[in-house]
Write a protein that holds these residues in place. Structure first.
Motif, PDB file in Angstrom:
ATOM      1  N   SER A  83     -42.190 -26.304 -20.106  1.00 15.89           N
ATOM      2  CA  SER A  83     -40.867 -25.423 -20.015  1.00 15.89           C
ATOM      3  C   SER A  83     -41.270 -24.247 -19.001  1.00 15.89           C
ATOM      4  N   HIS A  92     -43.262 -22.120 -16.661  1.00 19.99           N
ATOM      5  CA  HIS A  92     -44.838 -21.966 -16.604  1.00 19.99           C
ATOM      6  C   HIS A  92     -45.296 -21.950 -18.150  1.00 19.99           C
ATOM      7  N   PHE A  93     -44.604 -22.447 -19.040  1.00 21.40           N
ATOM      8  CA  PHE A  93     -45.188 -22.502 -20.378  1.00 21.40           C
ATOM      9  C   PHE A  93     -45.379 -23.769 -20.844  1.00 21.40           C
ATOM     10  N   CYS A 145     -45.493 -25.970 -24.439  1.00 17.69           N
ATOM     11  CA  CYS A 145     -45.014 -25.433 -25.952  1.00 17.69           C
ATOM     12  C   CYS A 145     -45.473 -26.894 -26.767  1.00 17.69           C
ATOM     13  N   VAL A 190     -46.488 -21.558 -28.100  1.00 15.91           N
ATOM     14  CA  VAL A 190     -46.101 -21.453 -26.626  1.00 15.91           C
ATOM     15  C   VAL A 190     -47.495 -20.990 -26.061  1.00 15.91           C
ATOM     16  N   PHE A 191     -47.827 -21.535 -24.784  1.00 15.21           N
ATOM     17  CA  PHE A 191     -48.856 -21.394 -24.242  1.00 15.21           C
ATOM     18  C   PHE A 191     -48.683 -20.792 -22.624  1.00 15.21           C
ATOM     19  N   ASP A 192     -48.914 -19.848 -22.192  1.00 12.24           N
ATOM     20  CA  ASP A 192     -48.747 -19.438 -20.865  1.00 12.24           C
ATOM     21  C   ASP A 192     -49.732 -19.919 -19.909  1.00 12.24           C
ATOM     22  N   SER A 209     -49.174 -17.507 -26.191  1.00 10.95           N
ATOM     23  CA  SER A 209     -48.568 -16.105 -26.013  1.00 10.95           C
ATOM     24  C   SER A 209     -47.406 -16.023 -27.095  1.00 10.95           C
ATOM     25  N   GLU A 210     -47.152 -17.052 -27.781  1.00  9.71           N
ATOM     26  CA  GLU A 210     -46.023 -16.732 -28.867  1.00  9.71           C
ATOM     27  C   GLU A 210     -46.319 -18.165 -29.784  1.00  9.71           C
ATOM     28  N   SER A 247     -35.689 -20.298 -23.214  1.00  9.67           N
ATOM     29  CA  SER A 247     -37.168 -19.857 -22.864  1.00  9.67           C
ATOM     30  C   SER A 247     -37.087 -18.646 -22.242  1.00  9.67           C
TER      31      SER A 247
END
Lengths: 379, 393
Positions: free
Chosen positions: B183, B185-186, B188, B203-205, B216-217, B257
């Protein structure tokens, strides 16, 4: 995957084993009282309270080899003996039969009905033994308690776990071939007709709704199958009409059960892949076996009751022949790593694309664990 | 090329003669042999019309080293038109197979990946493998019962490893990862715990390059294990939903997002899992364990279309975004292609059935379009050691 799969796997395979043994005992004309004793002894060992307790603990599934050791011990819980070739064939038939049942279950939850079908028939074998009947009923209650409340999602996970266990098994069983439920390449026929699972609609309808949820349009489409609605749901009670036929006894005295060992060479590649991965499970499997079989109370033969040997083949010569010609990749004794043609070809192709890593894992071929496993095979 | 074929002709009463193709095995079958034989499609009873004009034909299959596992969403496809290549990814069990193929399905190279061993002795099983296309790079993500592995797109270099928090948990509470989507630049990834009520979305950056990937989340919203995640580009508008997550209970969560993800709507389940979900122009397509496909308006969560699409559980959905085509594959051996649209008057979601294909005696487990115009697709099946490809004539 799912940690609640073992009881279902064990009870259904055990049920198939009893069906086959019952058929062979009659086909071999073993005297009625001896045959009954064998079945009673095996069933009572299977449903022993301590054993069931170990079985029902949440745990991962172990390998086919580990499980076979348990069934071999179970089969020898009485005065009956089986040679290796017959035990191999028995295990092949058991596993292919249950694989077929899992694959054809309409809903994932129906595997519980298949289990109940097995238990219902097992109770028929031991009608004259109230104590063993009680043990089986107790297992019934345990199954209902644990599985009765599971969601459809959890049953889907159980089904996937079972299918992973049976992956790449394509032994051809003559009865399945004759009944046209298995193809010549060992794969099962998946019919595209008949009743849909309970809770599923017959495919072919599209309904469209507006913002208020009112249906505004209905279209039909050609879905390609020939399905009809499900008649009714099978019963999950202690007694009841299961509706599903999967898991009932399909063997009779007049249907010899043969397996074809040939024709499995196509699967060499997949089998090899399975064996290349290292088996760190060996030690864990030994612990599992020790716990499970520790719970088995094998009755020592009392009195001068002579044992007898059961043959899964029609003649002794056939049995000997089967032992000699069993394809190596289907052997339950040794897992081989083979460099197949596939691997060589891939190396070639990979050179074109660049770097390639051959994942070669060392096999625990001389570990103590394997020696112990081998010893247990001889029990 | 020498091809052995076993064909049985069924003459079943009032039905048209149906030719059932037995499994022709791996390593390619030319379409000349196939024409008229493939994708057996039995007519409905009492149907005296000729079978519908065949839109797709069976193309050369791509052999796999190992058969596909009975998982859902078990096929990922990465199209690389610039290099005239297509990458395929299939999970076998403890390993996943990546392979690249030329346009006619000629296999070029193969690679196997394994789940990273962690604590514990059971062999880790892979749950899914999927390519994530981000603005500046493409990463390959592999989820398992141990954690999440991310690789460069050709699968050679692992750039990131995230171990799931299993710790000293007993086997009953052990977690597994499943459900992967990009999603913006993430990336998921879904998570679930066996036997307890838990389903989070991690959620990875992802930076434009390099391994400095950061978790990141962690999104809460589900209470059962995540099955699938779908995303679409936000299309420049502010409040538009651009991510949908699905779980084992059939619940769908709709998100927007951003630096922080916001939960916009929840669409409740109805007692069956939702193994696969897609998102296209504000339309959510969800496939369920009872064989139905539902289309929802993402903005409102309202159900607008209900399709009785399959006779068994749906295992995979895919979208061809350029044309709004939806692909559904079920454990009933069928693949169906649908055309999504909106009514010009009401703006309501509509759908049309385009094509159905029967992959005989194969419990499908993965299906993907192989090009963005939806003119070709590929499927995998349980116990099948090949990828079956179809393209339109």
């Amino acid at each position: 995957m799912s940690v609640r799969t073992l009881p279902l796997l064990f009870l259904n395979l055990g049920g198939e084993m009893l069906y086959i043994l019952d058929q062979r005992l009659r086909a071999q004309n073993i005297p009625g009282d001896k045959a009954r004793k064998v079945l009673n002894d095996i069933i009572s060992t299977m449903f022993n309270r301590k054993f069931m307790e170990e079985l029902f603990k949440p745990q991962e599934l172990y390998s086919k080899k580990a499980l076979r050791t348990v069934y071999e011990r179970l089969a020898h819980a009485s005065i009956m003996k089986l040679n290796q070739a017959s035990m191999d064939k028995l295990y092949d038939l058991m596993t292919m039969a249950f694989k077929y049942q899992v694959l054809l279950c309409p809903r994932p939850k129906d595997v519980l009905l298949v289990t109940f079908n097995h238990l219902d028939t097992i109770k028929g074998f031991i009608q004259d033994s109230p104590t063993i009947l009680q043990q089986v009923d107790e297992t019934f209650r345990q199954l209902t308690e644990i599985y009765g409340g599971l969601s459809a999602g959890e049953f889907q996970l159980i089904r996937q776990t079972l299918l992973i266990f049976f992956q790449d098994l394509h032994i051809r069983v003559s009865m399945f071939l004759k009944d046209k439920v298995q193809n010549n390449n060992g794969r099962f026929v998946l019919p595209v007709s008949g009743p849909v699972p309970w809770g599923t609609e017959v495919p072919g309808l599209i309904r469209m709704f507006n913002n208020k949820g009112e249906e505004v349009k209905r279209i039909e489409f050609k879905h390609g199958g020939n399905y009809v609605p499900a008649p009714k749901e099978g019963s999950f009670e202690l007694y009841g009409d299961r509706v599903l036929k999967l898991g009932t006894n399909m063997y009779s005295v007049n249907r010899p059960v043969e397996t074809h060992m040939s024709g499995s060479s196509k699967n060499l590649a997949s089998r090899t892949q399975e064996s290349i991965a290292p088996n760190p499970l060996a030690k864990e499997e030994l612990n599992f076996l020790a716990r499970l079989m520790g719970g088995m109370e094998i009755k020592k033969p009392s009195g001068p009751e002579p044992g007898f040997r059961l043959n899964l083949f029609t003649t002794d010569e056939e049995e000997e022949q089967a032992a000699l010609t069993r394809p190596e990749e289907l052997s339950y004794e040794v897992i081989n790593i083979q460099a197949t043609q596939d691997q060589q070809r891939s190396e070639e192709l990979a050179r074109i694309m660049g770097e390639f890593e051959i994942m070669e894992q060392p096999r625990l071929s001389t570990s103590k664990g394997d020696d112990l496993l081998a010893m247990m095979d001889e029990l | 090329m020498c091809v052995v074929s076993m064909v049985a002709v069924d003459l079943e009463g009032p039905y048209e003669p149906r030719v059932r193709r037995a499994d022709l095995g791996a390593a390619g079958v030319t379409s000349d042999l196939g024409r008229g034989l493939q994708g057996s499609e039995p007519s409905a009873p009492g149907d005296s019309e000729a079978p519908p004009y065949r839109m797709f034909r069976w193309e050369r299959s791509i052999p796999l080293r190992g058969s596909a596992a009975a998982l859902c969403n078990n096929l990922s496809v990465l199209q690389l038109p610039a290099r005239n290549l297509t990458y395929f990814g299939v999970v076998h069990g403890p390993s996943a197979q990546l392979l690249s193929a030329a346009p006619e399905g000629v296999p070029l190279a193969q690679r196997q990946l394994h789940a990273k061993e962690g604590a514990g002795v059971s062999p880790p099983l892979i749950t899914q493998v999927h390519w994530c296309v981000l603005p500046f790079r493409v990463l390959l993500v592999l989820t398992s019962h141990r954690g999440i592995q991310m690789y460069e797109s050709n699968g050679y270099t692992m750039v990131y490893w995230h171990a799931l928090d299993s710790g000293d948990a007993s086997p009953v509470q052990a977690v597994f990862a499943r459900g992967i989507a990009a999603s913006g630049h993430f990336i998921c990834v879904g998570e679930g715990a066996k036997g307890t009520w838990s389903g989070r979305v991690l959620v990875f950056d992802i930076p434009a390059k390099g391994p400095n990937i950061v978790l990141s989340e962690e999104l809460a919203g589900h209470q059962t294990p995540i099955t699938d995640i779908a995303t679409e580009p936000a299309q420049g508008q502010d409040c538009v939903a651009d991510m949908v997550t699905a779980d084992d209970s059939g619940l769908l969560c709709v998100w927007r997002s951003g630096p922080e993800f916001t939960l916009l709507t929840r669409i409740p389940g109805f007692g069956v899992p939702c193994p696969s979900v897609q998102l296209w122009q504000g339309i959510i397509a969800a496939g369920y364990g009872n064989g139905q496909v539902h289309l929802y308006e993402a903005a409102t969560g309202n159900l607008h279309v209900q399709i009785n699409a399959h006779a068994r559980a749906i295992c995979a959905l895919d979208l061809a975004p350029e044309v709004g085509k939806l692909l559904s594959a079920g454990e009933d051996t069928f693949v169906h292609i649908w055309k999504l649209s909106r009514s010009p008057e009401s703006g309501y979601i509509e759908v049309e059935h385009c094509h159905g294909e029967c992959v005989s005696d194969t419990q499908l487990c993965g299906a993907r379009f192989c090009d963005s115009s939806g003119s070709s697709f590929a499927v995998t099946g349980y116990d099948l050691a090949e990828i079956r490809r179809f393209s339109s004539v």
